[in-house]
Write a protein that holds these residues in place. Structure first.
Motif, PDB file in Angstrom:
ATOM      1  N   ALA A 159      12.286  -8.486  -8.695  1.00 47.67           N
ATOM      2  CA  ALA A 159      11.187  -9.251  -9.285  1.00 47.67           C
ATOM      3  C   ALA A 159      11.750 -10.054 -10.451  1.00 47.67           C
ATOM      4  O   ALA A 159      12.103  -9.491 -11.494  1.00 47.67           O
ATOM      5  N   TRP A 160      11.848 -11.372 -10.278  1.00 45.55           N
ATOM      6  CA  TRP A 160      12.541 -12.209 -11.258  1.00 45.55           C
ATOM      7  C   TRP A 160      11.577 -13.145 -11.977  1.00 45.55           C
ATOM      8  O   TRP A 160      10.863 -13.922 -11.347  1.00 45.55           O
ATOM      9  N   ASP A 161      11.561 -13.070 -13.311  1.00 46.31           N
ATOM     10  CA  ASP A 161      10.746 -13.990 -14.106  1.00 46.31           C
ATOM     11  C   ASP A 161      11.576 -14.671 -15.195  1.00 46.31           C
ATOM     12  O   ASP A 161      11.022 -15.255 -16.125  1.00 46.31           O
ATOM     13  N   ALA A 162      12.907 -14.589 -15.069  1.00 50.86           N
ATOM     14  CA  ALA A 162      13.845 -15.231 -15.990  1.00 50.86           C
ATOM     15  C   ALA A 162      13.756 -14.682 -17.416  1.00 50.86           C
ATOM     16  O   ALA A 162      14.213 -15.323 -18.358  1.00 50.86           O
ATOM     17  N   SER A 163      13.195 -13.486 -17.582  1.00 49.59           N
ATOM     18  CA  SER A 163      13.073 -12.890 -18.912  1.00 49.59           C
ATOM     19  C   SER A 163      14.308 -12.082 -19.262  1.00 49.59           C
ATOM     20  O   SER A 163      15.131 -11.734 -18.404  1.00 49.59           O
ATOM     21  N   LEU A 164      14.432 -11.760 -20.538  1.00 48.21           N
ATOM     22  CA  LEU A 164      15.521 -10.901 -20.996  1.00 48.21           C
ATOM     23  C   LEU A 164      15.449  -9.542 -20.311  1.00 48.21           C
ATOM     24  O   LEU A 164      16.480  -8.973 -19.916  1.00 48.21           O
ATOM     25  N   GLU A 165      14.234  -9.025 -20.150  1.00 48.27           N
ATOM     26  CA  GLU A 165      14.062  -7.710 -19.532  1.00 48.27           C
ATOM     27  C   GLU A 165      14.501  -7.719 -18.069  1.00 48.27           C
ATOM     28  O   GLU A 165      15.161  -6.784 -17.596  1.00 48.27           O
ATOM     29  N   ALA A 166      14.144  -8.779 -17.347  1.00 50.57           N
ATOM     30  CA  ALA A 166      14.555  -8.891 -15.950  1.00 50.57           C
ATOM     31  C   ALA A 166      16.065  -9.023 -15.833  1.00 50.57           C
ATOM     32  O   ALA A 166      16.695  -8.454 -14.927  1.00 50.57           O
ATOM     33  N   SER A 167      16.673  -9.760 -16.751  1.00 56.52           N
ATOM     34  CA  SER A 167      18.126  -9.914 -16.759  1.00 56.52           C
ATOM     35  C   SER A 167      18.804  -8.576 -17.001  1.00 56.52           C
ATOM     36  O   SER A 167      19.823  -8.253 -16.361  1.00 56.52           O
ATOM     37  N   ARG A 168      18.248  -7.781 -17.897  1.00 51.07           N
ATOM     38  CA  ARG A 168      18.811  -6.451 -18.175  1.00 51.07           C
ATOM     39  C   ARG A 168      18.710  -5.559 -16.937  1.00 51.07           C
ATOM     40  O   ARG A 168      19.662  -4.836 -16.591  1.00 51.07           O
ATOM     41  N   ALA A 169      17.567  -5.584 -16.261  1.00 54.64           N
ATOM     42  CA  ALA A 169      17.390  -4.776 -15.053  1.00 54.64           C
ATOM     43  C   ALA A 169      18.384  -5.187 -13.974  1.00 54.64           C
ATOM     44  O   ALA A 169      18.944  -4.350 -13.259  1.00 54.64           O
ATOM     45  N   LEU A 170      18.599  -6.489 -13.870  1.00 56.48           N
ATOM     46  CA  LEU A 170      19.552  -7.018 -12.893  1.00 56.48           C
ATOM     47  C   LEU A 170      20.962  -6.502 -13.189  1.00 56.48           C
ATOM     48  O   LEU A 170      21.671  -6.041 -12.284  1.00 56.48           O
ATOM     49  N   ARG A 171      21.359  -6.591 -14.450  1.00 59.89           N
ATOM     50  CA  ARG A 171      22.698  -6.160 -14.839  1.00 59.89           C
ATOM     51  C   ARG A 171      22.890  -4.666 -14.600  1.00 59.89           C
ATOM     52  O   ARG A 171      23.957  -4.233 -14.143  1.00 59.89           O
ATOM     53  N   GLU A 172      21.872  -3.869 -14.903  1.00 60.05           N
ATOM     54  CA  GLU A 172      21.981  -2.428 -14.724  1.00 60.05           C
ATOM     55  C   GLU A 172      22.077  -2.046 -13.249  1.00 60.05           C
ATOM     56  O   GLU A 172      22.576  -0.966 -12.915  1.00 60.05           O
ATOM     57  N   SER A 173      21.594  -2.919 -12.364  1.00 57.50           N
ATOM     58  CA  SER A 173      21.529  -2.600 -10.937  1.00 57.50           C
ATOM     59  C   SER A 173      22.601  -3.285 -10.107  1.00 57.50           C
ATOM     60  O   SER A 173      22.554  -3.222  -8.872  1.00 57.50           O
ATOM     61  N   LEU A 174      23.571  -3.934 -10.741  1.00 56.56           N
ATOM     62  CA  LEU A 174      24.553  -4.724  -9.999  1.00 56.56           C
ATOM     63  C   LEU A 174      25.302  -3.921  -8.945  1.00 56.56           C
ATOM     64  O   LEU A 174      25.559  -4.415  -7.843  1.00 56.56           O
ATOM     65  N   ASP A 175      25.652  -2.698  -9.267  1.00 53.13           N
ATOM     66  CA  ASP A 175      26.387  -1.882  -8.295  1.00 53.13           C
ATOM     67  C   ASP A 175      25.545  -1.628  -7.052  1.00 53.13           C
ATOM     68  O   ASP A 175      26.051  -1.662  -5.919  1.00 53.13           O
ATOM     69  N   ILE A 176      24.257  -1.390  -7.243  1.00 54.69           N
ATOM     70  CA  ILE A 176      23.339  -1.178  -6.114  1.00 54.69           C
ATOM     71  C   ILE A 176      23.167  -2.469  -5.324  1.00 54.69           C
ATOM     72  O   ILE A 176      23.230  -2.478  -4.090  1.00 54.69           O
ATOM     73  N   LEU A 177      22.979  -3.573  -6.026  1.00 50.36           N
ATOM     74  CA  LEU A 177      22.735  -4.855  -5.369  1.00 50.36           C
ATOM     75  C   LEU A 177      23.933  -5.309  -4.550  1.00 50.36           C
ATOM     76  O   LEU A 177      23.786  -5.829  -3.438  1.00 50.36           O
ATOM     77  N   SER A 178      25.124  -5.108  -5.077  1.00 41.62           N
ATOM     78  CA  SER A 178      26.326  -5.550  -4.363  1.00 41.62           C
ATOM     79  C   SER A 178      26.578  -4.741  -3.100  1.00 41.62           C
ATOM     80  O   SER A 178      27.261  -5.205  -2.188  1.00 41.62           O
ATOM     81  N   GLY A 179      26.006  -3.544  -3.031  1.00 43.29           N
ATOM     82  CA  GLY A 179      26.181  -2.715  -1.844  1.00 43.29           C
ATOM     83  C   GLY A 179      25.095  -2.876  -0.803  1.00 43.29           C
ATOM     84  O   GLY A 179      25.180  -2.296   0.290  1.00 43.29           O
ATOM     85  N   ALA A 180      24.058  -3.658  -1.118  1.00 45.86           N
ATOM     86  CA  ALA A 180      22.929  -3.832  -0.193  1.00 45.86           C
ATOM     87  C   ALA A 180      23.227  -4.901   0.847  1.00 45.86           C
ATOM     88  O   ALA A 180      24.018  -5.816   0.625  1.00 45.86           O
TER      89      ALA A 180
END
Length: 278
Positions: A159-180
């Protein structure tokens, strides 16, 4: 960054389902499980003077201490049979300080897991959410009742809204995202300007993720008089998402609490496992 330590919190009236869920996630990704057993102290009735003179309050605190010891022993026994590495701690904070206690403990884990048992415990649930999101700097994973939890999902909705909070969630989940196998960047009613989503909404975040090897699809959705939370939940169903990633509390907690908001709506009715970060 991969998750190497998972934290979960349990109380005196909960079973072992959440512990087994968290242990299963640890086994899936070869991580360590940290468990905090917590009993929130009952406040005295009648003010501070009652703390000294009320035998009823003193007896209640003694009973709560016994509950904490009993739950701690039960959890210790369960963890001793677990195939994953574990550690166990306990605490008995006053209500006002419970979120701070949880937040300090969560700083030493990569993510805090809230399973169905904890989500059904209103007071403890709120303290774990507040402590993790506002006092630890770490993300939180919600696993609602009936959902299949995995930290190796094939299909993920961001869920992307270009906010700081969304960016933080994205960064914390990079390992999961790269494996999907499939990651869908979802924007609801995106605004095309530099202060919001840019000239081409989704292009910047898709480029960023692709450099990390993430297989990205961008979905721009209209709300069509529905709430953003409802649009996200329905799109997760439509695309078969196993996990959602989103930022939490873009507005103040007070504003979210009074007027509602996407974060509050998703916490009350997740629909599927969700990783939130702030």
């Amino acid at each position: 960054m991969p998750f190497k330590t998972l934290l979960t919190v349990t109380g005196p009236n909960q079973g072992d389902a959440d512990l087994k869920l968290a242990a299963g996630l640890c086994e899936e990704i070869n991580a360590h499980l940290s468990v905090l057993v917590l009993v929130i102290a009952a406040p005295p009735s009648g003010g501070a003077y009652a703390e000294v003179v009320s035998p009823v309050w003193l007896a209640e605190r003694e009973a709560e201490t016994e509950m904490l010891q009993k739950r701690n022993s039960a959890v210790s026994k369960m963890l001793s049979a677990s195939p994953v590495s574990t550690d166990l701690s306990d605490d008995y904070p006053d209500y006002a300080w419970a979120d701070e206690v949880i937040g300090r403990r969560a700083r030493y884990a990569d993510i805090t897991v809230l399973g169905p048992d904890l989500l059904a415990s209103q007071t403890l649930k709120e303290k774990v959410i507040e402590g993790t999101l506002f006092s630890s700097g770490k993300p939180i994973l919600f696993v609602p009742k009936g959902a299949s939890a995995t930290l190796k999902p094939k299909r993920v909705l961001v869920a992307w809204d270009a906010s700081l909070e969304a960016s933080r969630a994205l960064r914390e989940s990079l390992d999961i995202l790269s494996g999907a196998d499939e990651v869908r960047i979802v924007m609801v009613d995106p605004i095309e300007d530099e202060r919001h989503h840019g000239a081409e909404p989704g292009a910047d975040v898709a480029t960023y993720l692709s450099r990390h090897g993430v297989k990205v699809t961008v979905d721009r959705l209209p709300s069509s008089n529905h709430s953003i939370a409802d649009v996200l939940r329905q799109h997760a169903v439509d695309t078969g998402a196993e996990l959602m990633v989103m930022g939490a509390y873009g507005h103040s907690r007070l504003r979210e609490r009074i007027f509602g908001g996407v974060t509050r709506s998703m916490i009350e009715d997740p629909g599927l496992p969700i990783i939130m970060a702030r």
